[in-house]
Design a protein around this motif. Structure first.
Motif, mmCIF file in Angstrom:
data_model
loop_
_atom_site.group_PDB
_atom_site.id
_atom_site.type_symbol
_atom_site.label_atom_id
_atom_site.label_comp_id
_atom_site.label_asym_id
_atom_site.label_seq_id
_atom_site.Cartn_x
_atom_site.Cartn_y
_atom_site.Cartn_z
ATOM 1 N N VAL A 234 65.502 71.715 17.951
ATOM 2 C CA VAL A 234 66.930 71.740 18.256
ATOM 3 C C VAL A 234 67.266 70.587 19.197
ATOM 4 O O VAL A 234 66.372 69.975 19.798
ATOM 5 C CB VAL A 234 67.352 73.081 18.901
ATOM 6 C CG1 VAL A 234 67.094 74.246 17.961
ATOM 7 C CG2 VAL A 234 66.650 73.312 20.230
ATOM 8 N N HIS B 169 72.835 75.823 11.516
ATOM 9 C CA HIS B 169 73.989 75.392 12.299
ATOM 10 C C HIS B 169 74.044 76.268 13.549
ATOM 11 O O HIS B 169 74.380 77.446 13.462
ATOM 12 C CB HIS B 169 75.270 75.505 11.484
ATOM 13 C CG HIS B 169 75.351 74.506 10.393
ATOM 14 N ND1 HIS B 169 74.816 74.723 9.149
ATOM 15 C CD2 HIS B 169 75.859 73.258 10.390
ATOM 16 C CE1 HIS B 169 75.013 73.647 8.394
ATOM 17 N NE2 HIS B 169 75.638 72.734 9.127
ATOM 18 N N PHE B 170 73.672 75.695 14.655
ATOM 19 C CA PHE B 170 73.613 76.449 15.888
ATOM 20 C C PHE B 170 74.983 76.580 16.548
ATOM 21 O O PHE B 170 75.156 77.374 17.448
ATOM 22 C CB PHE B 170 72.611 75.800 16.860
ATOM 23 C CG PHE B 170 71.186 76.047 16.460
ATOM 24 C CD1 PHE B 170 70.499 77.143 16.937
ATOM 25 C CD2 PHE B 170 70.535 75.202 15.592
ATOM 26 C CE1 PHE B 170 69.193 77.387 16.559
ATOM 27 C CE2 PHE B 170 69.228 75.427 15.208
ATOM 28 C CZ PHE B 170 68.556 76.526 15.687
ATOM 29 N N ASP C 96 67.750 72.001 13.632
ATOM 30 C CA ASP C 96 69.146 72.041 14.047
ATOM 31 C C ASP C 96 69.906 71.059 13.150
ATOM 32 O O ASP C 96 69.595 69.860 13.136
ATOM 33 C CB ASP C 96 69.218 71.616 15.516
ATOM 34 C CG ASP C 96 70.583 71.733 16.148
ATOM 35 O OD1 ASP C 96 71.597 71.751 15.413
ATOM 36 O OD2 ASP C 96 70.633 71.774 17.394
ATOM 37 N N SER D 299 64.977 65.813 21.089
ATOM 38 C CA SER D 299 64.640 67.163 20.621
ATOM 39 C C SER D 299 64.027 68.052 21.693
ATOM 40 O O SER D 299 63.432 67.596 22.662
ATOM 41 C CB SER D 299 63.656 67.075 19.457
ATOM 42 O OG SER D 299 62.416 66.555 19.898
ATOM 43 N N ILE E 146 68.592 78.703 23.560
ATOM 44 C CA ILE E 146 68.180 79.459 22.388
ATOM 45 C C ILE E 146 67.837 80.899 22.768
ATOM 46 O O ILE E 146 67.038 81.134 23.672
ATOM 47 C CB ILE E 146 66.927 78.817 21.728
ATOM 48 C CG1 ILE E 146 67.192 77.369 21.367
ATOM 49 C CG2 ILE E 146 66.477 79.616 20.517
ATOM 50 C CD1 ILE E 146 68.239 77.164 20.320
ATOM 51 N N ARG F 110 70.278 72.553 23.879
ATOM 52 C CA ARG F 110 70.616 73.867 23.309
ATOM 53 C C ARG F 110 69.929 74.980 24.100
ATOM 54 O O ARG F 110 68.764 74.872 24.463
ATOM 55 C CB ARG F 110 70.143 73.986 21.872
ATOM 56 C CG ARG F 110 70.810 73.057 20.904
ATOM 57 C CD ARG F 110 71.978 73.728 20.239
ATOM 58 N NE ARG F 110 72.373 72.965 19.075
ATOM 59 C CZ ARG F 110 73.621 72.643 18.810
ATOM 60 N NH1 ARG F 110 74.595 73.032 19.581
ATOM 61 N NH2 ARG F 110 73.905 71.947 17.730
#
Length: 176
Positions: free
Chosen positions: A68, A170-171, A126, A50, A74, A72
């Motif tokens: 997330v 949902h990224f 996420d 994470s 962001i 990722r």
């Protein structure tokens, strides 16, 4: 957070997990302050690692813990739109607020600290953590000198015990 408080909080987390019947896998490593610093120590683990952001909505003063996948990227503006708080309204919360609400400081923010929160923090997760078929989910256990892995079902059991229903995002369907 003082060095004396950190072991006590980690012990309290361990006791909370034990009380729920949750066995966690824990990897000790040097203190880290970024995901990049942590990855060499945990890249051998099977599961999802994470990245955590502690944010506030500047208009409504709502606090958000966002977890997330570690890789990722962001955009706070896009995340704010996705959460319905309006573009430009999400900011990083200050360390004093983090210490007050989650009992952890910079570099230690973790959804496992939600057992310290009294309902002031909304938790955004996420969806890939639960939908990705991951063996374990990895977070800091109240300290950035270790990483703890939980089975996804155990993580959900933990969240339920804290009163935090995750807001699944949902990224993949929008560039964040």
């Amino acid at each position: 957070m003082t060095e004396q408080q950190q072991p006590a909080l980690r012990e309290a987390l361990d006791q909370h997990l034990c009380g729920l019947g949750i066995e966690a896998l824990c990897v000790e490593h040097p203190e880290v302050f970024t995901v990049e610093e942590m990855m060499p120590h945990v890249q051998h683990l099977k599961g999802a690692v994470s990245k955590n952001l502690f944010l506030k909505d500047k208009k409504k003063k709502q606090l958000w813990l966002v977890t997330v996948l570690h890789d990722r990227e962001i955009s706070l503006n896009n995340l704010a739109k996705k959460l319905g708080v309006g573009s430009g309204n999400l900011r990083f919360a200050d360390e004093a607020t983090m210490l007050d609400k989650l009992k952890v400081g910079q570099g230690c923010v973790t959804p496992l600290a939600l057992f310290c929160d009294k309902g002031d923090v909304k938790f955004v997760l996420d969806a890939a953590f639960l939908e990705g078929g991951h063996e374990r989910l990895y977070f800091h256990p109240m300290t950035n000198a270790a990483t703890m892995g939980l089975y996804p079902d155990d993580f959900l059991k933990f969240l339920k015990s804290t009163g935090h229903e995750p807001i699944l995002v949902h990224f993949d369907d929008v560039t964040l």
